[in-house]
Design an enzyme around this catalytic site. Structure first.
Site, PDB file in Angstrom:
ATOM      1  N   PRO A 132     -50.795   5.948 -23.209  1.00 34.57           N
ATOM      2  CA  PRO A 132     -51.085   4.798 -24.052  1.00 34.57           C
ATOM      3  C   PRO A 132     -51.120   3.442 -23.475  1.00 34.57           C
ATOM      4  O   PRO A 132     -50.358   2.929 -22.760  1.00 34.57           O
ATOM      5  CB  PRO A 132     -49.745   5.188 -25.170  1.00 34.57           C
ATOM      6  CG  PRO A 132     -48.894   5.576 -24.701  1.00 34.57           C
ATOM      7  CD  PRO A 132     -49.581   6.495 -23.478  1.00 34.57           C
ATOM      8  N   GLU A 133     -52.180   2.715 -23.721  1.00 33.53           N
ATOM      9  CA  GLU A 133     -52.315   1.432 -23.751  1.00 33.53           C
ATOM     10  C   GLU A 133     -52.287   0.565 -24.718  1.00 33.53           C
ATOM     11  O   GLU A 133     -51.924   1.071 -25.775  1.00 33.53           O
ATOM     12  CB  GLU A 133     -53.982   1.141 -23.074  1.00 33.53           C
ATOM     13  CG  GLU A 133     -54.096   1.768 -21.637  1.00 33.53           C
ATOM     14  CD  GLU A 133     -55.131   1.110 -20.880  1.00 33.53           C
ATOM     15  OE1 GLU A 133     -55.358  -0.151 -20.887  1.00 33.53           O
ATOM     16  OE2 GLU A 133     -55.570   1.900 -19.923  1.00 33.53           O
TER      17      GLU A 133
END
Ligand code: ZN
Length: 283
Positions: free
Chosen positions: A2-3
């Site tokens: 996840p960014e």
């Protein structure tokens, strides 16, 4: 992995369930994930009201009524599952515990928040509220890309004289916090800058132009996460991962999406990570 936009999407999904609610009981099912959990974590969380849910870089921060802040990091594979409450028109019953459900927060509203992390690169920690800058994971972070401290003057000064490729400079968390591999590729494509170009060799005007592009790319991804909150999550109770159309990331061999460009997306490896770019329109 996840960014920033995915983490912000998770934060927005948790907010209506957590903010203002009390953690009636915390279940901590193992001693830690990437690092050991803080001492007596379950005890310190139990009875705490969540005053505010914020985000710094890729960390979710819950300020608690006990004077402590709960830090949550999803790591590589962390997922947050909400059950026992209405999400839009869907109601999710509590699922049977799964192998990788490591921490469960039972809220006084009846909602349950489960932190599931198969690869265990995630993290949870507690620290005194207001002392973000003293926490080892937060202390040396640069400005938030969507905040006011990240501006043209800051970025131009940070890139000036740097001999590293612009790709590496934008991944440097001291220059800007929370940008990861995927979105840096997207930003550089939109800016027409090759990921291999030396940061210090980019003219000030082009470097300054990266600021609004970074904001736009992240903003669009967050908006796309928002629509996933409205439909996908509501059908599953799971937060955090959504389909987002990328222009270059993962598109090796595809035609460039830039209007009038006849280039083909290429993949190269920089510092051990893939960079996707169009050699024709990114210079
Ligand atoms: Zn192109």
């Amino acid at each position: 992995m996840p960014e920033l936009p995915e983490v912000e999407t998770v934060r927005r999904g948790l907010e209506p369930v957590m903010a203002g609610a009390v953690i009636a009981r915390a279940e901590v099912r193992r001693a830690g994930l990437r690092w050991p959990f803080p001492a007596r974590m379950a005890e310190r969380l139990t009875g705490a009201r969540v005053e505010r849910l914020r985000r710094r870089s890729k960390y979710i921060l819950a300020d608690l009524s006990t004077g402590e802040t709960l830090l949550i990091h999803l790591g590589m594979s962390g997922r947050m599952l909400i059950s026992g409450t209405m999400l839009g028109e869907f109601h999710h019953d509590h699922p049977a515990p799964e192998k990788h459900d490591h921490v469960v927060l039972h809220m006084d509203t009846g909602a349950r928040i489960t932190f599931n992390d198969a690869r265990r690169f995630g993290a949870m920690d507690l620290f005194p509220t207001g002392e973000d800058d003293a926490h080892p994971l937060l202390a040396r972070l640069g400005p938030e890309p969507l905040g006011n401290a990240f501006n043209e003057r800051h970025l131009v000064a940070a890139l000036a004289g740097r001999n590293t490729p612009i790709k590496a400079a934008l991944l440097d968390q001291h220059i800007v916090a929370g940008l990861g591999n995927i979105y840096v590729c997207e930003v550089l494509h939109r800016a027409g800058i090759s990921p291999r170009r030396k940061a210090g060799r980019i003219a000030a005007a082009r470097a300054a132009a990266l600021v609004p592009i970074i904001r736009d790319v992240l903003g669009e991804a967050i908006a796309s996460g928002g629509s996933s909150l409205r439909d996908y999550r509501q059908a599953s109770g799971e937060l955090g991962y959504f389909q987002h159309a990328f222009r270059v990331y993962g598109r090796e061999g595809a035609a460039c999406a830039t209007p009038d460009c006849t280039g083909t997306i290429r993949r190269i490896v920089q510092s051990g990570r893939s960079s996707f770019y169009c050699p024709r329109c990114q210079r």
